[in-house]
Design an enzyme around this catalytic site. Structure first.
Site, PDB file in Angstrom:
ATOM      1  N   SER A 113      -7.611 -17.803 -17.960  1.00 52.10           N
ATOM      2  CA  SER A 113      -9.377 -17.974 -17.812  1.00 52.10           C
ATOM      3  C   SER A 113     -10.364 -18.844 -18.684  1.00 52.10           C
ATOM      4  O   SER A 113     -11.009 -18.890 -18.206  1.00 52.10           O
ATOM      5  CB  SER A 113      -9.814 -17.293 -16.605  1.00 52.10           C
ATOM      6  OG  SER A 113      -9.000 -16.094 -16.328  1.00 52.10           O
ATOM      7  N   GLU A 116      -6.939 -26.383 -12.565  1.00 47.42           N
ATOM      8  CA  GLU A 116      -7.992 -26.635 -14.021  1.00 47.42           C
ATOM      9  C   GLU A 116      -7.017 -26.682 -15.142  1.00 47.42           C
ATOM     10  O   GLU A 116      -5.509 -26.247 -15.476  1.00 47.42           O
ATOM     11  CB  GLU A 116      -8.862 -25.828 -14.788  1.00 47.42           C
ATOM     12  CG  GLU A 116      -9.690 -26.008 -14.172  1.00 47.42           C
ATOM     13  CD  GLU A 116     -11.289 -25.143 -13.827  1.00 47.42           C
ATOM     14  OE1 GLU A 116     -12.216 -24.838 -14.210  1.00 47.42           O
ATOM     15  OE2 GLU A 116     -10.437 -23.784 -14.404  1.00 47.42           O
ATOM     16  N   HIS A 168      -4.601 -23.368 -15.259  1.00 46.93           N
ATOM     17  CA  HIS A 168      -4.857 -22.300 -14.647  1.00 46.93           C
ATOM     18  C   HIS A 168      -5.086 -22.650 -13.287  1.00 46.93           C
ATOM     19  O   HIS A 168      -6.089 -23.240 -12.489  1.00 46.93           O
ATOM     20  CB  HIS A 168      -6.741 -22.808 -15.402  1.00 46.93           C
ATOM     21  CG  HIS A 168      -7.383 -21.585 -14.836  1.00 46.93           C
ATOM     22  ND1 HIS A 168      -8.586 -21.642 -14.394  1.00 46.93           N
ATOM     23  CD2 HIS A 168      -7.183 -19.999 -14.875  1.00 46.93           C
ATOM     24  CE1 HIS A 168      -8.955 -20.590 -13.890  1.00 46.93           C
ATOM     25  NE2 HIS A 168      -8.151 -19.244 -14.216  1.00 46.93           N
TER      26      HIS A 168
HETATM   27  N1  LIG Z   1      -7.139 -12.174 -10.947  1.00 46.46           N
HETATM   28  C1  LIG Z   1      -7.116 -13.581 -10.939  1.00 46.46           C
HETATM   29  O1  LIG Z   1      -8.211 -13.652  -9.984  1.00 46.46           O
HETATM   30  C2  LIG Z   1      -7.379 -14.714 -12.090  1.00 46.46           C
HETATM   31  C3  LIG Z   1      -7.633 -16.159 -12.108  1.00 46.46           C
HETATM   32  C4  LIG Z   1      -7.118 -16.573 -12.601  1.00 46.46           C
HETATM   33  C5  LIG Z   1      -6.061 -17.223 -13.497  1.00 46.46           C
HETATM   34  N2  LIG Z   1      -5.824 -15.233 -13.858  1.00 46.46           N
HETATM   35  C6  LIG Z   1      -5.524 -15.424 -15.553  1.00 46.46           C
HETATM   36  O2  LIG Z   1      -4.453 -15.161 -14.997  1.00 46.46           O
HETATM   37  C7  LIG Z   1      -3.454 -14.156 -15.920  1.00 46.46           C
HETATM   38  C8  LIG Z   1      -3.140 -12.675 -15.515  1.00 46.46           C
HETATM   39  O3  LIG Z   1      -4.276 -11.970 -14.634  1.00 46.46           O
HETATM   40  P1  LIG Z   1      -3.467 -11.222 -13.263  1.00 46.46           P
HETATM   41  O4  LIG Z   1      -5.520 -10.591 -12.484  1.00 46.46           O
HETATM   42  O5  LIG Z   1      -2.533 -11.737 -12.653  1.00 46.46           O
HETATM   43  O6  LIG Z   1      -3.507 -10.141 -14.309  1.00 46.46           O
HETATM   44  P2  LIG Z   1      -3.003  -8.957 -13.558  1.00 46.46           P
HETATM   45  O7  LIG Z   1      -2.875  -7.105 -13.872  1.00 46.46           O
HETATM   46  O8  LIG Z   1      -2.549  -8.837 -12.071  1.00 46.46           O
HETATM   47  O9  LIG Z   1      -1.106  -9.147 -13.780  1.00 46.46           O
HETATM   48  C9  LIG Z   1      -0.840  -9.328 -15.573  1.00 46.46           C
HETATM   49  C10 LIG Z   1       0.893  -9.010 -15.191  1.00 46.46           C
HETATM   50  O10 LIG Z   1       1.588  -9.063 -16.558  1.00 46.46           O
HETATM   51  C11 LIG Z   1       3.038  -8.016 -16.510  1.00 46.46           C
HETATM   52  N3  LIG Z   1       2.700  -8.121 -17.970  1.00 46.46           N
HETATM   53  C12 LIG Z   1       2.283  -7.637 -19.850  1.00 46.46           C
HETATM   54  N4  LIG Z   1       2.804  -7.351 -20.084  1.00 46.46           N
HETATM   55  C13 LIG Z   1       3.880  -8.543 -19.535  1.00 46.46           C
HETATM   56  C14 LIG Z   1       4.903  -9.085 -21.367  1.00 46.46           C
HETATM   57  N5  LIG Z   1       4.703  -8.928 -21.929  1.00 46.46           N
HETATM   58  N6  LIG Z   1       5.463  -9.568 -19.942  1.00 46.46           N
HETATM   59  C15 LIG Z   1       5.894  -9.632 -18.864  1.00 46.46           C
HETATM   60  N7  LIG Z   1       5.132  -9.817 -17.987  1.00 46.46           N
HETATM   61  C16 LIG Z   1       4.238  -8.994 -18.605  1.00 46.46           C
HETATM   62  C17 LIG Z   1       2.034  -7.301 -16.152  1.00 46.46           C
HETATM   63  O11 LIG Z   1       2.811  -5.705 -15.735  1.00 46.46           O
HETATM   64  C18 LIG Z   1       1.504  -7.697 -15.203  1.00 46.46           C
HETATM   65  O12 LIG Z   1       2.504  -7.674 -13.936  1.00 46.46           O
HETATM   66  C19 LIG Z   1      -4.668 -13.635 -17.078  1.00 46.46           C
HETATM   67  O13 LIG Z   1      -4.440 -14.551 -17.753  1.00 46.46           O
HETATM   68  C20 LIG Z   1      -5.935 -13.972 -15.971  1.00 46.46           C
HETATM   69  O14 LIG Z   1      -7.195 -14.328 -16.524  1.00 46.46           O
HETATM   70  C21 LIG Z   1      -6.582 -14.272 -13.521  1.00 46.46           C
END
Ligand SMILES: NC(=O)c1ccc[n+]([C@@H]2O[C@H](COP(=O)([O-])OP(=O)(O)OC[C@H]3O[C@@H](n4cnc5c(N)ncnc54)[C@H](O)[C@@H]3O)[C@@H](O)[C@H]2O)c1
Length: 596
Positions: free
Chosen positions: A121, A154, A142
């Site tokens: 993000s 995006e 994104h």
């Molecule tokens: N939460 C949101 O609203 C949102 C929206 C758009 C983009 N994002 C982006 O998406 C990405 C993920 O965010 P999220 O909110 O889903 O996080 P989250 O913490 O909910 O999930 C992350 C997942 O990644 C896994 N993980 C960690 N290390 C790993 C590895 N080495 N190999 C495989 N899996 C691994 C974790 O176990 C976890 O399940 C981030 O870059 C975030 O900025 C988030």
């Protein structure tokens, strides 16, 4: 020739990853879903089955389609399983070093022609890409939360991303039924760059007890039509993720203090209050992962009795003014059964206001929202006057005259002389300090702000603005009156912009700055906020409706009072106002309305 995407990999199956798996599998694409451990893999799988089961229960997905969807997903621990996919989307936590490590590994594991995408993000896609030997095949894709629902994607191209990779990913987005906006690699891209300053500001309001969580969220939902309030959205995003995004944006985005995470966020993350995913954040949820909010120790008691606790009885209401707001407010009170005395500056103005109220009530009748008897009864409750003296025995005065402090102060001084003791004196000002008008009277404890939204008969929100001199009784009366009007009253302090404008206008101003910096177009920025965040209008549509002059005036007030450098009005906004491009009302603002 364009690439075929028959199989994709998703790495990290948390809040975003599990939803992204669903997006692909729903569209007939095989997915290799990868997590770091068997436990995390199971959680990801449970999220997908939960989501698809809900879709079946709601009749949005046939059972056979769900089974086919689930059969397309191959669940695996470890990146080695990704050797033959055409595209990988990484959705692991928002840490640069972690993402770089994963990309280096993906580069080793994946076939040479595979595209490697990040769902980051706020981190630099370019910095992630240089961890591989194929930065020209690295791109940002994104998605928005929840990925299966939000239409926007995006697409982030770096300076080295190949044009054919961009084109193929754009085509893929279209195949997924998404709308893409393609932009360059800047912290927060479009949507988050405009969203996170607002979210952080809302958390700051909550932290400083400026307003309650329920009131902050209700204000933005009801005042701006947003699908959810900022604190509920923080819970949906995840506070840990939100913290990382803010922190990165602060560092990458020119150290704008508005992105420096409010300390409370870090405290909550440390305490394990991550939002929905952990079952508790700003709100408490039925269980981890559930969207259902359950009452907790901060949930306000909202029974009528509690609302009216200490409130004075209000039967007769004076409304001073003859503009749009006064007209709407007269209608609102009369319809709710209050006796109303309208005071204007002359019989001619009274006749005009009376006509406007009649027209509006008649519209209600035509639309079947009001009976003819109801209309006549409402009109029968209003007395038209041109003399403030007629307000001697009202229980509440609502002032809605011109937005000029000297005029309002003089009026309040007169009301102070005329009105009976115990009257509540309310101002509808949207930008002046309520304490200034309160101190024009000898009874500042009885003075409060009642900030209605336009059009008053339709908008469900009223901001109840308490000054440092407002008595508890006056505040209770205001809350009871709002409840009596069928409006949601949210209580806040006496600061510039109250809740809604303070949170809304800096975001609009930021959108203008983004346009001015040529990062994106007005159309794409509007799309991003509507399709990525579910806003009813994009910032430029809204600015044109509100009026650029009005928006500039509010933004200037915010800047003057709060001295926040980031609130400085965008020069482009100033120039457009100077040029007479005021929005719809002048035929031209950010868009030309004469051609539509
Ligand atoms: N939460 C949101 O609203 C949102 C929206 C758009 C983009 N994002 C982006 O998406 C990405 C993920 O965010 P999220 O909110 O889903 O996080 P989250 O913490 O909910 O999930 C992350 C997942 O990644 C896994 N993980 C960690 N290390 C790993 C590895 N080495 N190999 C495989 N899996 C691994 C974790 O176990 C976890 O399940 C981030 O870059 C975030 O900025 C988030």
């Amino acid at each position: 020739m364009a690439r075929e995407f028959t199989s994709v990999g998703v790495v990290g199956l948390g809040t975003m990853g599990a939803g992204i798996v669903e997006v692909f599998a729903r569209n007939g694409i095989d997915v290799v879903a990868v997590e770091i451990s068997a436990g995390a893999l199971e959680r990801g799988r449970a999220t997908l089955t939960g989501s698809t089961d809900r879709a079946v229960a709601k009749g949005k997905l046939a059972e056979a389609d769900r089974d086919a969807l689930l059969a397309r997903v191959d669940w695996q621990v470890g990146l080695d399983a990704l050797h033959s996919v055409d595209l990988v989307i990484e959705a692991v936590p928002e840490h640069l070093d972690l993402k770089q490590r994963i990309f280096a590994e993906l580069d080793r594991v994946c076939k040479p022609e595979a595209i490697l995408a990040t769902n980051t993000s706020s981190l630099s896609v370019t910095e992630i890409s240089v961890a591989t030997t194929r930065p020209n095949q690295v791109i940002g894709i994104h998605f928005f939360n929840p990925a299966p629902v939000m239409k926007l994607v995006e697409v982030v191209r770096t300076v080295v991303t190949s044009a054919d990779v961009v084109a193929d990913v754009e085509a893929l987005c279209e195949r997924l039924g998404k709308v893409d906006v393609t932009i360059s690699d800047r912290a927060g891209f479009i949507a988050n760059a405009l969203l996170f300053g607002y979210l952080n500001h809302a958390v700051g309001m909550f932290e400083s007890r400026y307003a309650t969580r329920e009131d902050i969220d209700a204000a933005m939902k009801l005042g701006c039509g947003l699908p959810m309030g900022p604190l509920a959205l923080m819970d949906l995003i995840g506070l840990d993720t939100a913290y990382e995004i803010l922190d990165t944006m602060y560092r990458r985005g020119g150290r704008d203090r508005r992105h420096a995470p409010v300390p409370l966020i870090k405290q909550m993350v440390t305490a394990g209050l991550l939002g929905r995913k952990s079952g508790r954040g700003f709100y408490t949820y039925e269980r981890p992962g559930s969207p259902v909010v359950v009452p907790d120790e901060h949930t306000p008691v909202s029974t009528g009795a509690a609302l009216a606790d200490g409130a004075r009885a209000i039967a007769k209401v004076g409304v001073v003014g003859s503009g749009t707001m006064a007209t709407g407010i007269i209608e609102v009170f009369a319809k709710a059964g209050y006796e109303v005395i309208s005071v204007t500056r002359g019989a001619e103005k009274s006749a005009k206001v009376c006509e406007a109220v009649k027209t509006s009530l008649n519209k209600g009748v035509v639309r079947g929202k009001l009976s003819e008897e109801g209309r006549d009864a409402a009109l029968g409750r209003v007395t038209w006057s041109a003399t403030l003296d007629h307000l001697a025995d009202v229980d509440l005065v609502v002032e809605a005259v011109v937005e000029e402090l000297s005029v309002k102060k003089a009026l309040f001084a007169s009301l102070d002389e005329i009105c009976k003791p115990g009257v509540v004196l309310a101002t509808t000002t949207s930008s002046l300090p309520v304490i200034d008008v309160a101190m024009a009277t000898q009874r500042p404890a009885d003075v409060i702000g009642l900030h209605f939204f336009n059009p008053a008969p339709i908008m469900p929100l009223v901001e109840i603005v308490q000054t440092i001199r407002t008595s508890a009784e006056t505040a209770a009366t205001a809350r009871a009156v709002c409840a009596g009007l069928g409006k949601t009253g949210v209580v806040c302090g006496d600061r510039s912009g109250f809740i809604v404008n303070a949170l809304l206008f800096p975001y609009l101003n930021d959108a203008v700055k983004m346009l001015e910096a040529s990062y994106s177009t007005a159309d794409d920025i509007d799309y991003a906020m509507k399709l990525g965040c579910g806003y009813p209008m994009g910032p430029f549509e809204l600015l044109d409706v509100v009026g650029l002059d009005v928006s500039l005036a509010i933004q200037r007030e915010l800047y003057l009072e709060l001295r926040e450098p980031g609130f400085a009005p965008a020069p482009l906004l100033e120039h457009l106002v100077t040029a007479g491009y005021l929005g719809r009302k002048s035929g031209r603002g950010f868009r030309d309305h004469t051609k539509r």
